[in-house]
Design an enzyme around this catalytic site. Structure first.
Site, PDB file in Angstrom:
ATOM      1  N   SER A 159     -11.250   0.717   2.833  1.00  0.00           N
ATOM      2  CA  SER A 159     -10.481   0.219   3.977  1.00  0.00           C
ATOM      3  C   SER A 159      -9.821   1.385   4.702  1.00  0.00           C
ATOM      4  CB  SER A 159      -9.411  -0.771   3.512  1.00  0.00           C
ATOM      5  OG  SER A 159     -10.013  -1.932   2.984  1.00  0.00           O
TER       6      SER A 159
ATOM      7  N   GLU B   7      -4.928   4.003   6.205  1.00  0.00           N
ATOM      8  CA  GLU B   7      -4.834   3.768   4.762  1.00  0.00           C
ATOM      9  C   GLU B   7      -5.528   4.902   4.023  1.00  0.00           C
ATOM     10  OE1 GLU B   7      -6.218   0.381   1.541  1.00  0.00           O
ATOM     11  OE2 GLU B   7      -5.421  -0.268   3.470  1.00  0.00           O
TER      12      GLU B   7
ATOM     13  N   ARG C  73       0.823  -1.219   0.000  1.00  0.00           N
ATOM     14  CA  ARG C  73       0.000   0.000   0.000  1.00  0.00           C
ATOM     15  C   ARG C  73       0.857   1.270   0.000  1.00  0.00           C
ATOM     16  NH1 ARG C  73      -2.442  -3.551  -1.289  1.00  0.00           N
ATOM     17  NH2 ARG C  73      -4.466  -4.349  -0.557  1.00  0.00           N
TER      18      ARG C  73
END
Length: 306
Positions: free
Chosen positions: A228, A298, A179
């Site tokens: 998320s 995130e 990520r």
């Protein structure tokens, strides 16, 4: 909140600009959470050349923030000072190239890339069906889902720096990790080239349908959400930590931890950005107290508080 109007000075400085400039532009309607303050100036460039010219002429002291489809973003209630750039139609082309390659603009939604690859009989990109947002954001955060990540299929990407210079970055230049992309923060991605492999369109579409069903069964995708919320810490799943800390269904104002999937925050109606971010911070605190694990956001958060 209202910022000083930057449009007259910039319009005079850039008489040949073809993109759209809007002062004190509301951003909430562009963000999936449907919350947050305005951009001091919202610029939608006509194409790559227009963006390069704008950046080259923009005074260095004016900050620049880039947003995509707003699917993984909190805009704080005080708004975003400086220029917010949002790519539009001029960055939405999709071209099938020889060798099972797909060239796409940075404003192309991830799901549209997946569909174009399927229609072309190109396997290896179906995972993008499970990722909200657009290609620019996918490049910036190495977006992934259902066993695939951006780094698995990317050949190269085009980008423009703060001075208006164009760059071409190979996959190796990104320094991709989970990520995360190590590409310079000032680069604005304008397009990307992906490598697929031969595949049967019907089989690829069936894979994409399975991904869609799995998302609908497990994620609150029809809610006002940002996807998320926290990255999975090494050796853990974020949702399990949130659940174990007793945060499923937790509320702050009109913001709530989803009952369906507790790594999702939702705006149940009328939530402020401060409620959403504050709820996320409370979840982080409770998880830290319960498990000793520091959850990392995130979702990207931009702007200033009200």
């Amino acid at each position: 909140m209202s910022f000083p109007d930057l449009v007259p000075a910039l319009a005079a400085r850039l008489p040949e600009l073809r993109g759209r400039l809007i002062a004190n532009a509301p951003l909430a309607d562009l963000i999936w959470f449907r919350a947050g303050g305005p951009a001091q100036l919202l610029f939608t460039p006509a194409d790559e050349a227009d963006l390069a010219a704008f950046l080259a002429a923009l005074p260095a002291e004016i900050p620049v923030t880039v947003i995509g489809l707003g699917s993984n973003l909190i805009v704080r209630d005080g708004g975003v000072p400086g220029v917010v750039i949002r790519l539009g139609r001029g960055f939405g082309d999709i071209t099938v190239e020889d060798g099972h390659r797909l060239r796409v603009g940075a404003a192309v939604p991830d799901v549209k890339l997946a569909r174009a690859a399927a229609d072309a009989g190109m396997a290896g990109l179906a995972f993008y069906r499970g990722i909200p947002g657009g290609i620019g954001g996918a490049l910036r955060m190495n977006a992934g889902a259902h066993g695939g990540e951006t780094r698995d299929a990317l050949v190269e990407a085009r980008a423009i720096d703060r001075a208006g210079r164009i760059h071409v970055l190979a996959n190796a230049d990104f320094g991709f990790t989970y990520r995360h992309s190590g590409a310079p923060a000032d680069l604005i991605f304008t397009g990307a080239l992906y490598q697929g492999r031969p595949g049967d369109p019907a089989a690829i579409l069936a894979e994409m349908e399975a991904i869609t069903r799995a998302r609908e069964a497990s994620q609150p995708i029809r809610e006002r959400t940002g996807g998320s919320t926290f990255k999975n810490p090494p050796g853990h799943k974020a949702w399990q930590l949130v659940d174990a800390a007793g945060c499923r269904g937790l509320r702050l104002g009109a913001a709530q931890v989803s009952q369906m999937h507790c790594n999702f925050l939702i705006n149940t109606g009328g939530a402020r950005a401060a409620d959403i971010e504050g709820l996320g911070e409370e979840v982080r605190r409770r998880v830290k107290d319960q498990s000793g694990v520091d959850l990392e956001w995130e979702i990207k958060r931009i702007g200033v508080p009200a």
